[in-house]
Design a protein around this motif. Structure first.
Motif, PDB file in Angstrom:
ATOM      1  N   LYS A  48     -10.803   9.598  -5.543  1.00  0.00           N
ATOM      2  CA  LYS A  48      -9.905   8.816  -4.693  1.00  0.00           C
ATOM      3  C   LYS A  48     -10.393   8.651  -3.257  1.00  0.00           C
ATOM      4  CE  LYS A  48      -6.635   8.287  -7.821  1.00  0.00           C
ATOM      5  NZ  LYS A  48      -6.247   6.943  -8.339  1.00  0.00           N
ATOM      6  N   PHE A  49     -11.049   9.677  -2.722  1.00  0.00           N
ATOM      7  CA  PHE A  49     -11.453   9.639  -1.317  1.00  0.00           C
ATOM      8  C   PHE A  49     -12.858   9.043  -1.132  1.00  0.00           C
ATOM      9  CE2 PHE A  49      -7.680  11.763  -0.606  1.00  0.00           C
ATOM     10  CZ  PHE A  49      -7.517  12.243   0.686  1.00  0.00           C
ATOM     11  N   ALA A  50     -13.833   9.590  -1.864  1.00  0.00           N
ATOM     12  CA  ALA A  50     -15.221   9.171  -1.670  1.00  0.00           C
ATOM     13  C   ALA A  50     -15.465   7.685  -1.945  1.00  0.00           C
ATOM     14  CB  ALA A  50     -16.145  10.027  -2.534  1.00  0.00           C
ATOM     15  N   PRO A  51     -14.888   7.102  -3.002  1.00  0.00           N
ATOM     16  CA  PRO A  51     -15.189   5.694  -3.292  1.00  0.00           C
ATOM     17  C   PRO A  51     -14.754   4.723  -2.200  1.00  0.00           C
ATOM     18  CG  PRO A  51     -14.263   6.765  -5.232  1.00  0.00           C
ATOM     19  CD  PRO A  51     -14.072   7.711  -4.088  1.00  0.00           C
ATOM     20  N   VAL A  52     -13.812   5.124  -1.338  1.00  0.00           N
ATOM     21  CA  VAL A  52     -13.313   4.193  -0.317  1.00  0.00           C
ATOM     22  C   VAL A  52     -13.765   4.602   1.083  1.00  0.00           C
ATOM     23  CG1 VAL A  52     -11.332   3.545  -1.712  1.00  0.00           C
ATOM     24  CG2 VAL A  52     -11.096   5.410  -0.077  1.00  0.00           C
ATOM     25  N   ASN A  53     -14.734   5.533   1.165  1.00  0.00           N
ATOM     26  CA  ASN A  53     -15.185   5.976   2.482  1.00  0.00           C
ATOM     27  C   ASN A  53     -15.779   4.825   3.285  1.00  0.00           C
ATOM     28  OD1 ASN A  53     -15.650   8.002   4.488  1.00  0.00           O
ATOM     29  ND2 ASN A  53     -17.804   8.053   3.896  1.00  0.00           N
ATOM     30  N   ARG A  54     -16.621   4.036   2.642  1.00  0.00           N
ATOM     31  CA  ARG A  54     -17.212   2.889   3.349  1.00  0.00           C
ATOM     32  C   ARG A  54     -16.169   1.822   3.637  1.00  0.00           C
ATOM     33  NH1 ARG A  54     -21.205   2.565   6.523  1.00  0.00           N
ATOM     34  NH2 ARG A  54     -22.837   3.197   5.063  1.00  0.00           N
ATOM     35  N   LEU A  55     -15.261   1.584   2.713  1.00  0.00           N
ATOM     36  CA  LEU A  55     -14.219   0.575   2.910  1.00  0.00           C
ATOM     37  C   LEU A  55     -13.357   0.908   4.127  1.00  0.00           C
ATOM     38  CD1 LEU A  55     -12.522  -1.878   1.891  1.00  0.00           C
ATOM     39  CD2 LEU A  55     -11.183  -0.215   0.576  1.00  0.00           C
ATOM     40  N   THR A  56     -12.932   2.163   4.237  1.00  0.00           N
ATOM     41  CA  THR A  56     -12.066   2.534   5.357  1.00  0.00           C
ATOM     42  C   THR A  56     -12.825   2.537   6.679  1.00  0.00           C
ATOM     43  OG1 THR A  56     -12.410   4.882   4.834  1.00  0.00           O
ATOM     44  CG2 THR A  56     -10.438   3.828   3.955  1.00  0.00           C
ATOM     45  N   ASP A  57     -14.149   2.567   6.626  1.00  0.00           N
ATOM     46  CA  ASP A  57     -14.965   2.468   7.832  1.00  0.00           C
ATOM     47  C   ASP A  57     -15.115   1.016   8.282  1.00  0.00           C
ATOM     48  OD1 ASP A  57     -16.957   3.644   9.802  1.00  0.00           O
ATOM     49  OD2 ASP A  57     -18.282   2.292   8.699  1.00  0.00           O
ATOM     50  N   THR A  58     -15.297   0.114   7.325  1.00  0.00           N
ATOM     51  CA  THR A  58     -15.551  -1.291   7.675  1.00  0.00           C
ATOM     52  C   THR A  58     -14.273  -2.102   7.831  1.00  0.00           C
ATOM     53  OG1 THR A  58     -15.857  -1.769   5.317  1.00  0.00           O
ATOM     54  CG2 THR A  58     -17.824  -1.320   6.602  1.00  0.00           C
ATOM     55  N   GLU A  59     -13.214  -1.757   7.077  1.00  0.00           N
ATOM     56  CA  GLU A  59     -11.920  -2.433   7.224  1.00  0.00           C
ATOM     57  C   GLU A  59     -11.040  -1.610   8.141  1.00  0.00           C
ATOM     58  OE1 GLU A  59      -9.458  -3.972   4.051  1.00  0.00           O
ATOM     59  OE2 GLU A  59     -11.259  -4.491   2.911  1.00  0.00           O
ATOM     60  N   GLU A  60     -11.280  -1.731   9.443  1.00  0.00           N
ATOM     61  CA  GLU A  60     -10.557  -0.910  10.401  1.00  0.00           C
ATOM     62  C   GLU A  60      -9.069  -1.259  10.437  1.00  0.00           C
ATOM     63  OE1 GLU A  60     -12.332   0.060  14.267  1.00  0.00           O
ATOM     64  OE2 GLU A  60     -13.917  -1.356  13.729  1.00  0.00           O
ATOM     65  N   PRO A  61      -8.228  -0.327  10.883  1.00  0.00           N
ATOM     66  CA  PRO A  61      -6.812  -0.630  11.069  1.00  0.00           C
ATOM     67  C   PRO A  61      -6.636  -1.859  11.971  1.00  0.00           C
ATOM     68  CG  PRO A  61      -7.196   1.716  11.305  1.00  0.00           C
ATOM     69  CD  PRO A  61      -8.536   1.077  11.205  1.00  0.00           C
ATOM     70  N   ARG A  62      -5.668  -2.680  11.634  1.00  0.00           N
ATOM     71  CA  ARG A  62      -5.424  -3.922  12.387  1.00  0.00           C
ATOM     72  C   ARG A  62      -3.952  -4.015  12.763  1.00  0.00           C
ATOM     73  NH1 ARG A  62      -3.725  -8.728  10.473  1.00  0.00           N
ATOM     74  NH2 ARG A  62      -4.076  -8.040   8.312  1.00  0.00           N
ATOM     75  N   PHE A  63      -3.692  -4.350  14.025  1.00  0.00           N
ATOM     76  CA  PHE A  63      -2.329  -4.461  14.535  1.00  0.00           C
ATOM     77  C   PHE A  63      -2.023  -5.930  14.799  1.00  0.00           C
ATOM     78  CE2 PHE A  63       0.544  -3.798  18.434  1.00  0.00           C
ATOM     79  CZ  PHE A  63       1.677  -3.665  17.657  1.00  0.00           C
ATOM     80  N   ASP A  64      -0.965  -6.447  14.167  1.00  0.00           N
ATOM     81  CA  ASP A  64      -0.624  -7.853  14.334  1.00  0.00           C
ATOM     82  C   ASP A  64       0.470  -8.082  15.381  1.00  0.00           C
ATOM     83  OD1 ASP A  64       1.738  -7.032  13.153  1.00  0.00           O
ATOM     84  OD2 ASP A  64       1.463  -8.155  11.290  1.00  0.00           O
ATOM     85  N   GLY A  65       0.769  -7.043  16.140  1.00  0.00           N
ATOM     86  CA  GLY A  65       1.832  -7.128  17.137  1.00  0.00           C
ATOM     87  C   GLY A  65       3.134  -6.532  16.656  1.00  0.00           C
ATOM     88  N   GLU A  66       3.257  -6.378  15.348  1.00  0.00           N
ATOM     89  CA  GLU A  66       4.459  -5.788  14.758  1.00  0.00           C
ATOM     90  C   GLU A  66       4.115  -4.598  13.857  1.00  0.00           C
ATOM     91  OE1 GLU A  66       7.591  -6.533  15.372  1.00  0.00           O
ATOM     92  OE2 GLU A  66       7.075  -8.135  16.769  1.00  0.00           O
ATOM     93  N   ARG A  67       3.092  -4.771  13.029  1.00  0.00           N
ATOM     94  CA  ARG A  67       2.747  -3.749  12.054  1.00  0.00           C
ATOM     95  C   ARG A  67       1.258  -3.445  12.110  1.00  0.00           C
ATOM     96  NH1 ARG A  67       3.203  -5.961   6.897  1.00  0.00           N
ATOM     97  NH2 ARG A  67       2.981  -3.851   6.061  1.00  0.00           N
ATOM     98  N   VAL A  68       0.934  -2.220  11.697  1.00  0.00           N
ATOM     99  CA  VAL A  68      -0.464  -1.830  11.532  1.00  0.00           C
ATOM    100  C   VAL A  68      -0.825  -1.987  10.059  1.00  0.00           C
ATOM    101  CG1 VAL A  68      -2.072   0.110  11.555  1.00  0.00           C
ATOM    102  CG2 VAL A  68      -0.546  -0.251  13.487  1.00  0.00           C
TER     103      VAL A  68
END
Length: 606
Positions: A48-68
């Protein structure tokens, strides 16, 4: 993971964790239950953790003004962690915990840190937050807030730093004023209204969990209504994102805590990092401005309470740094074994017609791999040893618990600082082993370095740890903690003197310990803190190397067989003694001489 064999060896052969099962708190456990916990966590980390390590690095958290917004994989990975029960692993059975020893909990969490450090950050902060409340909160605060965090229903944070103050907690400007009639009447604790800003808040905003429980440091007014200077008046408050009642139900009202923006960092990109505004008026709970917070502990004792979480977090940061170093070591080792380059040297020179050989056959590549091995495996021993001391502190006989507490006092700065420096160096060496490929995102080692670079700053910078070590830990109570450590080191020296092949190292370690003692006295010879502490960081580097040399010698005493595994442990110990331990002389020299250069340097000279 290949790391598992070393982990099992350190736990079972070196630290003898099964002996803990003889204590009442851990009596229902066995070596089999400990192994089952590690198996489960290793599986979740791998799947669950290792397969998405690169994904969570490249798809950074994004704030749209209301939600993250976070990748869906973040939610899935953390849901699996919550389901494992690891948030409450060390808690009592009646709290929903497993009553695991701290050392097993730490070992289990090592898999998550290695697989995806950013995801592990949410869990570490939540369990640390809840553990603090179990130690300092009221019975109802423990029931409402801590237990809901242990269950994973709510996540937690710690809010110390401010944009203008950084690590200088005496300059905290966030204020908390008694909330009128609700001040003494609220069942969840004395109620205050908070106004201020907090910076660098990891996991400060997200929608992974139903609620976020912030633990916030703020200053309460003195008797005259004015803010007290320094750290006086700093108190600790529970500030939930969504208000709750005494039954732990959401009231439907949003607290006055607002995300002002996300920080975009070098590493740890999958963990949201936030600037939070408290009491800016965007939300008005009860029709008023100011974030509602509930006092934890006594007024003015916020730092005392918060350090419960910070010390735990410092061991956790050290473990995270260790496992990032370990991940880089395993990746570069695998690469070196399969990457062909260069040919054997003969007296006649290189034979261009001969086949290339794997780069692991080159002495300089072996040097880099052996350095990494000595750093990361030594650091893992350090973190597990500190966790084992926590178990001694809480479950041993009074005199043994007191001795463990002394050792922990002096080792906490090392547990945080040493891995964050030298396992980062391991990551740098991993990049070097891969050469040009190490810089690319085709391989994971560049991300491990970026993630690990933050750990020298997390939970107190290197300089702060050094000031704590030389300015407080080694001199407190007449140097009792330093004497306790010296006593343990000398025990290892005496055992090693009787073992063929280790006597030379034992004498080298004894000499190094003597150098530390002399440098400590010399640094404080004038009695002036400004002189003593000007070279606290090189002193800490030397101190940390002596601690790691001690642990490596202690581990080598157990690894006396002829297997490749045990030979590898002894080779890493030998590397550390021949290449690393000699470095301490230069570090200690400037501390002992109270070298004035850095404190006398003038701004204009730069």
């Amino acid at each position: 993971m290949a790391m598992r064999q070393t982990l099992d060896f350190l736990l079972n052969d070196w630290l003898k964790v099964n002996e803990l099962n003889q204590r009442p708190r851990f009596a229902e456990h066995s070596g089999e239950t400990f192994a089952a916990v590690l198996d489960t966590c290793e599986k979740i980390a791998r799947e669950k953790f290792a397969p998405v390590n690169r994904l969570t690095d490249t798809e950074e958290p994004r704030f749209d003004g209301e939600r993250v917004h976070l990748p869906a994989a973040t939610h899935a990975a953390l849901a699996a962690y919550v389901e494992s029960g690891m948030l409450a692993a060390a808690q009592d059975y009646d709290t929903g915990g497993m009553q695991l020893p701290c050392v097993i909990e730490m070992a289990a969490n090592a898999f998550f840190s290695m697989a995806n450090i950013a995801m592990g950050g949410y869990a570490m902060l939540t369990s640390g937050n809840a553990n603090l409340l179990m130690a300092h909160g009221t019975p109802l605060q423990r029931e409402v807030f801590a237990k809901n965090e242990f269950s994973g229903r709510w996540f937690g944070t710690m809010c110390l730093s401010e944009p203008q103050a950084g690590s200088s907690l005496s300059d905290v400007a966030t204020r908390a004023e008694p909330d009128g009639e609700g001040f003494a009447a609220d069942a969840l604790g004395p109620r205050y209204r908070l106004k201020g800003n907090k910076m660098w808040i990891s996991a400060g905003e997200h929608e992974i969990s139903e609620n976020i429980i912030h633990l916030v440091l703020a200053k309460i007014p003195g008797p005259d209504g004015k803010t007290l200077p320094g750290t006086r008046g700093i108190s600790l408050f529970i500030v939930p994102k969504h208000l709750v009642n005494e039954r732990g139900e959401l009231t439907g009202e949003r607290n006055d805590v607002a995300l002002a923006g996300l920080n975009h960092k070098l590493g740890y990109r999958g963990t949201t990092n936030c600037l939070l505004n408290f009491g800016e008026g965007r939300f008005k709970p009860g029709g008023q401005g100011g974030a509602i917070g509930y006092l934890v502990g006594k007024p003015g004792e916020g730092l005392k309470c918060m350090f419960h979480m910070m010390n735990e977090a410092r061991i956790g940061v050290g473990l995270g740094a260790t496992m990032l170093g370990y991940a880089g070591y395993e990746a570069s080792l695998a690469y070196a074994r399969q990457r062909p380059q260069g040919r054997p040297m003969t007296q006649a020179g290189k034979d261009a017609a001969s086949p290339q050989r794997p780069i692991i056959e080159h002495a300089d590549v072996k040097r880099m791999l052996l350095a990494q091995k000595s750093y990361v495996e030594g650091a893992l021993a350090l973190e597990l040893f500190c966790a084992r001391l926590v178990d001694e502190l809480h479950t041993a006989k009074p005199d043994e618990a007191a001795a463990a507490g002394l050792l922990l006092e002096v080792l906490i700065p090392i547990a945080k600082s040493w891995p964050s420096e030298w396992c980062l160096e391991a990551n740098s060496l991993a990049i070097q082993v891969l050469g040009g490929y190490g810089y690319t995102r085709d391989f994971p080692v560049e991300q491990y370095w970026r993630d690990n670079r933050l750990n020298m700053i997390h939970e107190g910078t290197h300089g702060i740890q050094a000031l704590d070590l030389l300015g407080r830990k080694v001199v407190m109570n007449g140097g009792q903690a330093l004497l306790a450590l010296a006593g343990r080191i000398n025990q290892t020296v005496q055992r090693a003197l009787a073992v063929p092949g280790l006597a030379e190292a034992a004498n080298q370690l004894a000499g190094a310990l003597g150098q530390v003692g002399k440098a400590t006295k010399s640094a404080w010879a004038s009695g002036l803190p400004e002189e003593a502490l000007a070279n606290a960081t090189p002193y800490m580097q030397a101190f940390g190397h002596v601690v790691l040399a001690w642990l490596w010698l202690d581990v080598a005493l157990v690894a006396q067989g002829d297997s490749d595994f045990e030979r590898g442990k002894r080779a890493a110990q030998q590397y550390f003694y021949r290449y690393e331990l000699p470095k301490i002389a230069a570090w200690l020299a400037v501390a002992a001489a109270r070298e004035p250069l850095t404190r006398e340097m003038q701004d204009a000279w730069f």
